[in-house]
Design an enzyme around this catalytic site. Sequence first.
Site, mmCIF file in Angstrom:
data_model
loop_
_atom_site.group_PDB
_atom_site.id
_atom_site.type_symbol
_atom_site.label_atom_id
_atom_site.label_comp_id
_atom_site.label_asym_id
_atom_site.label_seq_id
_atom_site.Cartn_x
_atom_site.Cartn_y
_atom_site.Cartn_z
ATOM 1 N N SER A 28 49.556 21.277 -65.872
ATOM 2 C CA SER A 28 48.338 21.190 -65.053
ATOM 3 C C SER A 28 47.860 22.574 -64.609
ATOM 4 C CB SER A 28 48.601 20.336 -63.818
ATOM 5 O OG SER A 28 47.496 20.447 -62.945
ATOM 6 N N ARG A 29 46.543 22.740 -64.621
ATOM 7 C CA ARG A 29 45.943 23.999 -64.145
ATOM 8 C C ARG A 29 45.652 23.956 -62.656
ATOM 9 N NH1 ARG A 29 44.250 27.683 -68.656
ATOM 10 N NH2 ARG A 29 44.621 26.402 -70.475
ATOM 11 N N SER A 30 45.868 22.801 -62.015
ATOM 12 C CA SER A 30 45.482 22.669 -60.608
ATOM 13 C C SER A 30 46.183 23.680 -59.694
ATOM 14 C CB SER A 30 45.728 21.240 -60.122
ATOM 15 O OG SER A 30 44.802 20.379 -60.750
ATOM 16 N N LYS A 82 45.811 7.458 -61.538
ATOM 17 C CA LYS A 82 44.536 7.394 -60.808
ATOM 18 C C LYS A 82 44.111 5.981 -60.404
ATOM 19 C CE LYS A 82 42.373 11.498 -62.853
ATOM 20 N NZ LYS A 82 41.117 11.992 -63.446
ATOM 21 N N ASN A 103 41.357 10.444 -57.521
ATOM 22 C CA ASN A 103 42.029 11.676 -57.973
ATOM 23 C C ASN A 103 42.352 12.623 -56.822
ATOM 24 O OD1 ASN A 103 39.537 12.742 -57.378
ATOM 25 N ND2 ASN A 103 39.411 13.991 -59.215
ATOM 26 N N ASP A 119 35.665 13.561 -59.320
ATOM 27 C CA ASP A 119 35.275 13.865 -60.705
ATOM 28 C C ASP A 119 33.764 13.780 -60.912
ATOM 29 O OD1 ASP A 119 37.767 14.481 -61.752
ATOM 30 O OD2 ASP A 119 38.214 12.415 -62.306
ATOM 31 N N ALA A 146 34.301 5.996 -73.359
ATOM 32 C CA ALA A 146 34.215 4.997 -72.277
ATOM 33 C C ALA A 146 35.564 4.852 -71.583
ATOM 34 C CB ALA A 146 33.753 3.653 -72.849
ATOM 35 N N ALA A 149 37.466 9.143 -67.642
ATOM 36 C CA ALA A 149 36.542 10.228 -67.297
ATOM 37 C C ALA A 149 35.092 9.753 -67.435
ATOM 38 C CB ALA A 149 36.795 11.425 -68.206
ATOM 39 N N TYR A 240 38.700 21.115 -72.037
ATOM 40 C CA TYR A 240 38.732 22.543 -71.715
ATOM 41 C C TYR A 240 39.890 23.293 -72.375
ATOM 42 C CZ TYR A 240 41.940 20.994 -68.075
ATOM 43 O OH TYR A 240 42.972 20.407 -67.405
ATOM 44 N N GLY A 261 34.353 22.448 -70.325
ATOM 45 C CA GLY A 261 35.008 21.503 -69.419
ATOM 46 C C GLY A 261 35.711 22.119 -68.226
HETATM 47 P P1 ATR Z 1 40.215 9.837 -70.048
HETATM 48 O O1 ATR Z 1 40.747 9.293 -68.768
HETATM 49 O O2 ATR Z 1 40.467 11.313 -70.237
HETATM 50 O O3 ATR Z 1 38.782 9.475 -70.279
HETATM 51 P P2 ATR Z 1 41.088 7.706 -71.768
HETATM 52 O O4 ATR Z 1 40.781 6.760 -70.665
HETATM 53 O O5 ATR Z 1 42.352 7.536 -72.536
HETATM 54 O O6 ATR Z 1 41.113 9.186 -71.213
HETATM 55 O O7 ATR Z 1 39.854 7.733 -72.774
HETATM 56 C C1 ATR Z 1 39.864 8.420 -73.970
HETATM 57 C C2 ATR Z 1 38.507 8.279 -74.661
HETATM 58 O O8 ATR Z 1 38.563 9.000 -75.911
HETATM 59 C C3 ATR Z 1 38.146 6.844 -75.016
HETATM 60 O O9 ATR Z 1 36.753 6.691 -74.960
HETATM 61 C C4 ATR Z 1 38.658 6.740 -76.458
HETATM 62 O O10 ATR Z 1 38.034 5.739 -77.229
HETATM 63 P P3 ATR Z 1 38.671 4.247 -77.296
HETATM 64 O O11 ATR Z 1 38.215 3.526 -76.045
HETATM 65 O O12 ATR Z 1 38.133 3.650 -78.544
HETATM 66 O O13 ATR Z 1 40.174 4.417 -77.327
HETATM 67 C C5 ATR Z 1 38.280 8.092 -76.976
HETATM 68 N N1 ATR Z 1 39.059 8.470 -78.170
HETATM 69 C C6 ATR Z 1 40.335 8.877 -78.218
HETATM 70 N N2 ATR Z 1 40.718 9.118 -79.503
HETATM 71 C C7 ATR Z 1 39.632 8.846 -80.286
HETATM 72 C C8 ATR Z 1 39.364 8.908 -81.698
HETATM 73 N N3 ATR Z 1 40.301 9.306 -82.576
HETATM 74 N N4 ATR Z 1 38.126 8.563 -82.133
HETATM 75 C C9 ATR Z 1 37.166 8.161 -81.261
HETATM 76 N N5 ATR Z 1 37.363 8.084 -79.911
HETATM 77 C C10 ATR Z 1 38.572 8.421 -79.429
#
Ligand code: ATR
Length: 294
Positions: A28-30, A82, A103, A119, A146, A149, A240, A261
């Site tokens: 973590s960079r925090s 979270k 967070n 965030d 989706a 984040a 980032y 980022g």
């Molecule tokens: P965070 O909290 O950082 O947003 P997360 O909740 O795990 O992390 O979300 C990761 C995002 O990256 C999701 O939108 C994921 O898409 P899926 O809902 O289909 O899993 C997306 N993601 C991760 N790997 C991917 C890949 N190889 N191709 C397309 N989308 C990807």
Amino acid sequence: MSAAFDALKKEAAGRPFAAIVGWPVEHSRSPALHGFWLKQHGIDGHYGRLPVEPTTPALEALVAFLHTTPNARGCNLTLPHKVEIIPLLDHVDAAAARIGAVNTVIKRPDGSLEGRNSDAFGFLAALIDGAPRWTAPKGPVVVLGAGGAARAIVASLMDAGVPELRLLNRTQSAAVALGAAFTPDDGRRIAIERWDDRNGVLDDATLLVNTTSLGMKGQPPLEIDLARLPKDAAVNDIVYAPLETPLLAAARARGNRCVDGLGMLLHQGRMGFEAWFGTKVAVSEAQRQAVLAA
Ligand code: ATR
């Protein structure tokens, strides 16, 4: 587990302190970003790292530790805590409840623990810093992803007044759920588009945001053709590491304004720091460099 609490208490040596809580937290960079502000403002406080396993008993022990340690001011939470922390806190503010993730935890003067989400604020502050000419009402915005984040980012963009948000995710059902949760009742739209159509939804966009992990060190790059994105659109990648993702490199090469980022990470830290240590802080180039060098 108690060894990690003891170690943090020892490091703090009686000074007011907070910490980043996650599993893992080594990278973590925090600590670097909060350590910069502590030093800059001459505050006799501490910001450490606290590894906490992803189990309910471990999170309950964290809450007990924060409650019973007088100089503990609160903490930040990162993956995977979270969401799971929410039912264990005494209060959760409206923004965090709506996003469904906390967070930042702040100990109130009465000793109770309040969960917030910084965030959404951090994302928007970094966007305004990096692309000062972008304004929300100007036109459509495209958001990729989706996940966790994306929830904070979609909430902040709709709150900022974006007239239309095009949302795309590999797993479309997640985009549908997110869109339903954040569509306002004033006629503005969150349009769910197909992940495979990402090159074609860029027409008229004023902003493209990548919230997926694609482009991150160790992950595949985000495959997208920016040909249809207007040249005056901004491109924001919340990844980032690296700072210049393949997406940002491609956007910069064709003249789009780019936002990396790191700004979101730095700006989101302000909310916690100001509450824990009682001092207003600003993000600066010197802090960026210090965090990058850490
Ligand atoms: P965070 O909290 O950082 O947003 P997360 O909740 O795990 O992390 O979300 C990761 C995002 O990256 C999701 O939108 C994921 O898409 P899926 O809902 O289909 O899993 C997306 N993601 C991760 N790997 C991917 C890949 N190889 N191709 C397309 N989308 C990807």
